[in-house]
Design an enzyme around this catalytic site. Structure first.
Site, PDB file in Angstrom:
ATOM      1  N   ALA A  66     -19.685  22.412  28.288  1.00 13.05           N
ATOM      2  CA  ALA A  66     -19.646  23.751  28.875  1.00 13.05           C
ATOM      3  C   ALA A  66     -18.434  23.796  29.805  1.00 13.05           C
ATOM      4  CB  ALA A  66     -20.932  24.002  29.652  1.00 13.05           C
ATOM      5  N   GLY A 109     -22.242  19.956  26.544  1.00 12.89           N
ATOM      6  CA  GLY A 109     -22.523  21.053  25.609  1.00 12.89           C
ATOM      7  C   GLY A 109     -21.915  20.806  24.233  1.00 12.89           C
ATOM      8  N   GLU A 112     -24.359  18.762  22.512  1.00 14.17           N
ATOM      9  CA  GLU A 112     -25.528  19.616  22.227  1.00 14.17           C
ATOM     10  C   GLU A 112     -25.237  20.579  21.077  1.00 14.17           C
ATOM     11  OE1 GLU A 112     -25.591  20.550  26.418  1.00 14.17           O
ATOM     12  OE2 GLU A 112     -27.669  19.895  26.561  1.00 14.17           O
TER      13      GLU A 112
HETATM   14  N1  CAA Z   1     -14.653  22.403  31.262  1.00 17.47           N
HETATM   15  C1  CAA Z   1     -13.490  22.950  31.647  1.00 17.47           C
HETATM   16  N2  CAA Z   1     -12.291  22.399  31.399  1.00 17.47           N
HETATM   17  C2  CAA Z   1     -12.259  21.218  30.763  1.00 17.47           C
HETATM   18  C3  CAA Z   1     -13.440  20.579  30.352  1.00 17.47           C
HETATM   19  C4  CAA Z   1     -14.674  21.224  30.608  1.00 17.47           C
HETATM   20  N3  CAA Z   1     -15.849  20.722  30.204  1.00 17.47           N
HETATM   21  N4  CAA Z   1     -13.100  19.420  29.734  1.00 17.47           N
HETATM   22  C5  CAA Z   1     -11.765  19.344  29.783  1.00 17.47           C
HETATM   23  N5  CAA Z   1     -11.253  20.428  30.397  1.00 17.47           N
HETATM   24  C6  CAA Z   1      -9.849  20.741  30.657  1.00 17.47           C
HETATM   25  C7  CAA Z   1      -9.313  19.910  31.808  1.00 17.47           C
HETATM   26  O1  CAA Z   1      -9.652  20.484  33.038  1.00 17.47           O
HETATM   27  C8  CAA Z   1      -7.831  19.948  31.517  1.00 17.47           C
HETATM   28  O2  CAA Z   1      -7.332  21.188  31.938  1.00 17.47           O
HETATM   29  P1  CAA Z   1      -5.971  21.259  32.843  1.00 17.47           P
HETATM   30  O3  CAA Z   1      -4.913  20.745  31.910  1.00 17.47           O
HETATM   31  O4  CAA Z   1      -5.855  22.698  33.162  1.00 17.47           O
HETATM   32  O5  CAA Z   1      -6.198  20.356  33.998  1.00 17.47           O
HETATM   33  C9  CAA Z   1      -7.775  19.931  29.999  1.00 17.47           C
HETATM   34  O6  CAA Z   1      -9.057  20.364  29.540  1.00 17.47           O
HETATM   35  C10 CAA Z   1      -7.518  18.550  29.421  1.00 17.47           C
HETATM   36  O7  CAA Z   1      -8.511  17.675  29.969  1.00 17.47           O
HETATM   37  P2  CAA Z   1      -8.133  16.264  30.666  1.00 17.47           P
HETATM   38  O8  CAA Z   1      -6.787  16.337  31.298  1.00 17.47           O
HETATM   39  O9  CAA Z   1      -9.275  15.884  31.540  1.00 17.47           O
HETATM   40  O10 CAA Z   1      -8.058  15.342  29.370  1.00 17.47           O
HETATM   41  P3  CAA Z   1      -8.337  13.767  29.278  1.00 17.47           P
HETATM   42  O11 CAA Z   1      -7.938  13.381  27.903  1.00 17.47           O
HETATM   43  O12 CAA Z   1      -7.744  13.044  30.448  1.00 17.47           O
HETATM   44  O13 CAA Z   1      -9.945  13.599  29.437  1.00 17.47           O
HETATM   45  C11 CAA Z   1     -12.255  14.189  28.956  1.00 17.47           C
HETATM   46  C12 CAA Z   1     -10.780  14.147  28.443  1.00 17.47           C
HETATM   47  C13 CAA Z   1     -12.786  12.772  29.116  1.00 17.47           C
HETATM   48  C14 CAA Z   1     -13.063  14.926  27.879  1.00 17.47           C
HETATM   49  C15 CAA Z   1     -12.303  14.930  30.311  1.00 17.47           C
HETATM   50  O14 CAA Z   1     -11.609  16.160  30.183  1.00 17.47           O
HETATM   51  C16 CAA Z   1     -13.707  15.249  30.770  1.00 17.47           C
HETATM   52  O15 CAA Z   1     -14.386  14.375  31.286  1.00 17.47           O
HETATM   53  N6  CAA Z   1     -14.148  16.537  30.596  1.00 17.47           N
HETATM   54  C17 CAA Z   1     -15.433  16.976  31.100  1.00 17.47           C
HETATM   55  C18 CAA Z   1     -16.578  16.482  30.211  1.00 17.47           C
HETATM   56  C19 CAA Z   1     -17.902  16.949  30.780  1.00 17.47           C
HETATM   57  O16 CAA Z   1     -18.284  16.619  31.894  1.00 17.47           O
HETATM   58  N7  CAA Z   1     -18.643  17.747  29.983  1.00 17.47           N
HETATM   59  C20 CAA Z   1     -19.932  18.266  30.387  1.00 17.47           C
HETATM   60  C21 CAA Z   1     -19.762  19.652  30.949  1.00 17.47           C
HETATM   61  S1  CAA Z   1     -21.259  20.290  31.627  1.00 17.47           S
HETATM   62  C22 CAA Z   1     -22.198  20.770  30.303  1.00 17.47           C
HETATM   63  O17 CAA Z   1     -21.775  20.682  29.157  1.00 17.47           O
HETATM   64  C23 CAA Z   1     -23.576  21.360  30.614  1.00 17.47           C
HETATM   65  C24 CAA Z   1     -24.446  21.624  29.407  1.00 17.47           C
HETATM   66  O18 CAA Z   1     -25.371  20.869  29.130  1.00 17.47           O
HETATM   67  C25 CAA Z   1     -24.240  22.800  28.578  1.00 17.47           C
END
Ligand code: CAA
Length: 258
Positions: A66, A109, A112
């Site tokens: 998400a 998400g 999911e």
């Molecule tokens: N939401 C918003 N933006 C996201 C995102 C997310 N879930 N995942 C990645 N992005 C964005 C980053 O902020 C970044 O944007 P900017 O360039 O503007 O900074 C861009 O995508 C690229 O991401 P990274 O620079 O972080 O890329 P990376 O290769 O270094 O890392 C990753 C990749 C490990 C997937 C890391 O991005 C990450 O940990 N993302 C979050 C994953 C997460 O926590 N997901 C769960 C979300 S909560 C949820 O899903 C609730 C539910 O049950 C529905």
């Protein structure tokens, strides 16, 4: 020009492929994308020229969860009134088979969404997890329920409570995905399976999918009754007569989808 801002949609024969296309955010599932996705999937579900749908992302990310930026400032009541997860229930109700082609990150998400699909093909690069705990929340779109049913309590607890990502191979061993293929083939393989399903009689495919999904939320007794009724119902279809006659006459069946 695509009618969707965050999706690319193609069709080949009876198979539609829907690709999440928000690369700058690793396909993070914001409200706009989810609204488009559910509308798009429902439109394909209604289309008689579509018999199976492949859902995919990019090589780097199926979906990274998400949209954290969209939720970071929200209050509980805003989340409640936004009610974003009711959209996900509509994916669960799709009648046509949904095949996930997963490469790279399928997190939160994203995992999911992947688990809403009926069949999952993973690239060997897939990294799958429920890392919500690392940002102070927990799965909210079915992760605690679907992951536990798919992989069992032990691994689900570990993944949800530590946020650890698992590899495609681990996911395969745990029964979370159907198969793992080299990265260059994951989409092709998902489309191949979709085509194979699309060649089967559509009404039987629909009723069989429904009966399998029923097993997740009912007793064995009720589930067996449901299965039996769907089985009997197929005897009202043209395709059942055609299928059995074609077998007896040693020829290929021609399905009409009715
Ligand atoms: N939401 C918003 N933006 C996201 C995102 C997310 N879930 N995942 C990645 N992005 C964005 C980053 O902020 C970044 O944007 P900017 O360039 O503007 O900074 C861009 O995508 C690229 O991401 P990274 O620079 O972080 O890329 P990376 O290769 O270094 O890392 C990753 C990749 C490990 C997937 C890391 O991005 C990450 O940990 N993302 C979050 C994953 C997460 O926590 N997901 C769960 C979300 S909560 C949820 O899903 C609730 C539910 O049950 C529905």
């Amino acid at each position: 020009m695509s009618e969707y801002k965050n999706l690319l949609v193609t069709q080949d024969g009876f198979v539609a492929t829907v690709q999440l296309n928000r690369p700058k955010a690793l396909n993070a599932l914001n409200l706009e994308l989810m609204t488009e996705l559910v509308d798009c999937l429902e439109a394909r579900d209604q289309d008689v020229d579509v018999r199976a749908i492949v859902l995919t992302g990019s090589e780097k990310a199926f979906a990274a969860g998400a949209d954290i930026k969209e939720m970071a400032d929200a209050t509980a009541i805003e989340m409640l009134t936004r009610d974003q997860f009711t959209r996900w229930d509509r994916i669960r109700k799709l009648k046509k088979p949904l095949i996930a082609a997963v490469s790279g990150f399928a997190l939160g998400g994203g995992c999911e969404l992947m688990m809403h699909c009926d069949i999952i093909i993973a690239s060997e690069t897939a990294r799958i997890g429920q890392p919500e705990i690392l940002i102070g929340v927990m799965p909210g779109a079915g992760g605690t329920q679907r992951l536990t049913r798919a992989v069992g309590k032990a691994l689900a607890m570990e993944m949800v409570l530590t946020g650890r990502h698992i590899t495609a191979e681990e996911a395969l061993k745990a029964g979370l995905v159907n198969r793992v293929v080299p990265q260059e083939f994951y989409l092709e393989e998902a489309q191949r399976i979709a085509r194979e399903i699309a060649e089967q009689p559509p009404v039987a495919v629909r009723l069989a999918k429904e009966a399998i999904l029923k097993s997740f939320d009912t007793t064995i007794e009720t589930g067996l009754e449901y299965e039996r009724k769907n089985f009997y119902l197929l005897f009202a279809s043209h395709d059942m007569r055609e299928g059995m006659n074609a077998f007896i006459e040693k020829r290929k069946a021609e399905w009409k989808g009715k």
